[in-house]
Motif scaffolding. Sequence first.
Motif, PDB file in Angstrom:
ATOM      1  N   TYR A 234       0.881  -1.167   0.000  1.00 35.90           N
ATOM      2  CA  TYR A 234       0.000   0.000   0.000  1.00 35.90           C
ATOM      3  C   TYR A 234       0.918   1.216   0.000  1.00 35.90           C
ATOM      4  N   ILE A 235       0.870   1.991  -1.069  1.00 33.16           N
ATOM      5  CA  ILE A 235       1.879   3.029  -1.328  1.00 33.16           C
ATOM      6  C   ILE A 235       1.243   4.406  -1.291  1.00 33.16           C
ATOM      7  N   GLY A 236       1.855   5.289  -0.522  1.00 35.05           N
ATOM      8  CA  GLY A 236       1.370   6.659  -0.432  1.00 35.05           C
ATOM      9  C   GLY A 236       2.313   7.634  -1.102  1.00 35.05           C
ATOM     10  N   LEU A 237       1.919   8.160  -2.258  1.00 38.19           N
ATOM     11  CA  LEU A 237       2.712   9.157  -2.966  1.00 38.19           C
ATOM     12  C   LEU A 237       2.375  10.562  -2.471  1.00 38.19           C
ATOM     13  N   ASP A 238       3.276  11.492  -2.724  1.00 43.98           N
ATOM     14  CA  ASP A 238       3.100  12.901  -2.344  1.00 43.98           C
ATOM     15  C   ASP A 238       3.070  13.735  -3.626  1.00 43.98           C
ATOM     16  N   ARG A 239       1.921  14.348  -3.904  1.00 41.97           N
ATOM     17  CA  ARG A 239       1.791  15.088  -5.168  1.00 41.97           C
ATOM     18  C   ARG A 239       2.696  16.319  -5.218  1.00 41.97           C
ATOM     19  N   THR A 240       3.228  16.760  -4.073  1.00 46.36           N
ATOM     20  CA  THR A 240       4.148  17.900  -4.067  1.00 46.36           C
ATOM     21  C   THR A 240       5.605  17.473  -4.220  1.00 46.36           C
ATOM     22  N   ASP A 241       5.838  16.179  -4.312  1.00 50.38           N
ATOM     23  CA  ASP A 241       7.187  15.630  -4.465  1.00 50.38           C
ATOM     24  C   ASP A 241       7.727  16.000  -5.847  1.00 50.38           C
ATOM     25  N   PRO A 242       8.895  16.638  -5.928  1.00 53.57           N
ATOM     26  CA  PRO A 242       9.472  16.944  -7.242  1.00 53.57           C
ATOM     27  C   PRO A 242       9.685  15.700  -8.106  1.00 53.57           C
ATOM     28  N   HIS A 243       9.811  14.527  -7.452  1.00 55.24           N
ATOM     29  CA  HIS A 243      10.022  13.277  -8.183  1.00 55.24           C
ATOM     30  C   HIS A 243       8.706  12.570  -8.515  1.00 55.24           C
ATOM     31  N   PHE A 244       7.600  13.197  -8.225  1.00 51.14           N
ATOM     32  CA  PHE A 244       6.294  12.553  -8.393  1.00 51.14           C
ATOM     33  C   PHE A 244       6.112  11.893  -9.772  1.00 51.14           C
ATOM     34  N   PRO A 245       6.488  12.563 -10.881  1.00 51.17           N
ATOM     35  CA  PRO A 245       6.283  11.935 -12.200  1.00 51.17           C
ATOM     36  C   PRO A 245       7.131  10.681 -12.423  1.00 51.17           C
ATOM     37  N   ALA A 246       8.166  10.493 -11.606  1.00 51.50           N
ATOM     38  CA  ALA A 246       9.079   9.368 -11.825  1.00 51.50           C
ATOM     39  C   ALA A 246       8.595   8.073 -11.189  1.00 51.50           C
ATOM     40  N   TYR A 247       7.554   8.145 -10.380  1.00 54.00           N
ATOM     41  CA  TYR A 247       7.111   6.945  -9.670  1.00 54.00           C
ATOM     42  C   TYR A 247       6.329   6.008 -10.587  1.00 54.00           C
ATOM     43  N   ALA A 248       6.642   4.731 -10.473  1.00 53.23           N
ATOM     44  CA  ALA A 248       5.842   3.716 -11.148  1.00 53.23           C
ATOM     45  C   ALA A 248       4.494   3.613 -10.438  1.00 53.23           C
ATOM     46  N   THR A 249       3.449   3.360 -11.181  1.00 50.90           N
ATOM     47  CA  THR A 249       2.109   3.315 -10.595  1.00 50.90           C
ATOM     48  C   THR A 249       1.546   1.899 -10.524  1.00 50.90           C
ATOM     49  N   ASN A 250       2.371   0.923 -10.824  1.00 50.68           N
ATOM     50  CA  ASN A 250       1.899  -0.458 -10.840  1.00 50.68           C
ATOM     51  C   ASN A 250       2.574  -1.321  -9.773  1.00 50.68           C
ATOM     52  N   LEU A 251       3.073  -0.693  -8.722  1.00 53.77           N
ATOM     53  CA  LEU A 251       3.819  -1.421  -7.696  1.00 53.77           C
ATOM     54  C   LEU A 251       2.919  -1.961  -6.587  1.00 53.77           C
ATOM     55  N   GLY A 252       1.726  -1.428  -6.480  1.00 51.54           N
ATOM     56  CA  GLY A 252       0.819  -1.841  -5.420  1.00 51.54           C
ATOM     57  C   GLY A 252      -0.399  -0.945  -5.426  1.00 51.54           C
TER      58      GLY A 252
END
Length: 220
Positions: free
Chosen positions: A30-48
């Motif tokens: 269960y993964i919690g991303l941060d939309r204010t993270d400068p790296h946000f576009p780099a995250y894979a979205t199929n990890l969980g």
Amino acid sequence: MTIACIIPTRGRPKGLVRTVDSIRGQAVAYIGLDRTDPHFPAYATNLGKTFVFGDDPTTLKWNIMAAQAIEDGHDTLVLASDDVVFETPGWGTKLEALMTRHLDGIFCVGFNDGCEIGATPHYAVRREWVRALGHFCPPIFHHWGVDSWTTDVARVIGRYHYAVDIMARHLTVKLSGRFDETHDRIRVDKCWWGRDMNMLTTLGRYREADATALRSVMRG
């Protein structure tokens, strides 16, 4: 029994992949991303199962994702992060065996972090623990102190086990020799460390309230 690893992340897209790779076949991420993270576009979205938050306290993210994991039917919840690697083969099977020790589900297992024997920055509890307290981790904190509070409460009620044979290696400065931007941001820039440590030391009496709530549903 099924295990959910609750993983907030910021600034570490590669670290998140490393963490998720280490739990495959043993737990659901269960993964919690941060939309204010400068790296946000780099995250894979199929990890969980992925959630998107703002610049919120880590405890809020842990608690929201844990509540959803319980709703989804998971029995055991692991407080994790994007800088931990589960190295022990079959660690999930070992954890599930430990979690059956108490039929009432009130139990906490701390993992060997590879840095200091007895240190437990990452741990697991059952859903019954969360339901008894109304939260996965104490919401009075922003990020720090959650592990100390939870394991202290578990020790007080005699329901804590330190699993030295389950290595959840914490890739902290103790191993790498340096802090990264993510660490500095929450410890220095946002001053969460000082605030949370003050809460940990001054609100100890409320740990007994948590212990009382857990004892009320314990059997035997």
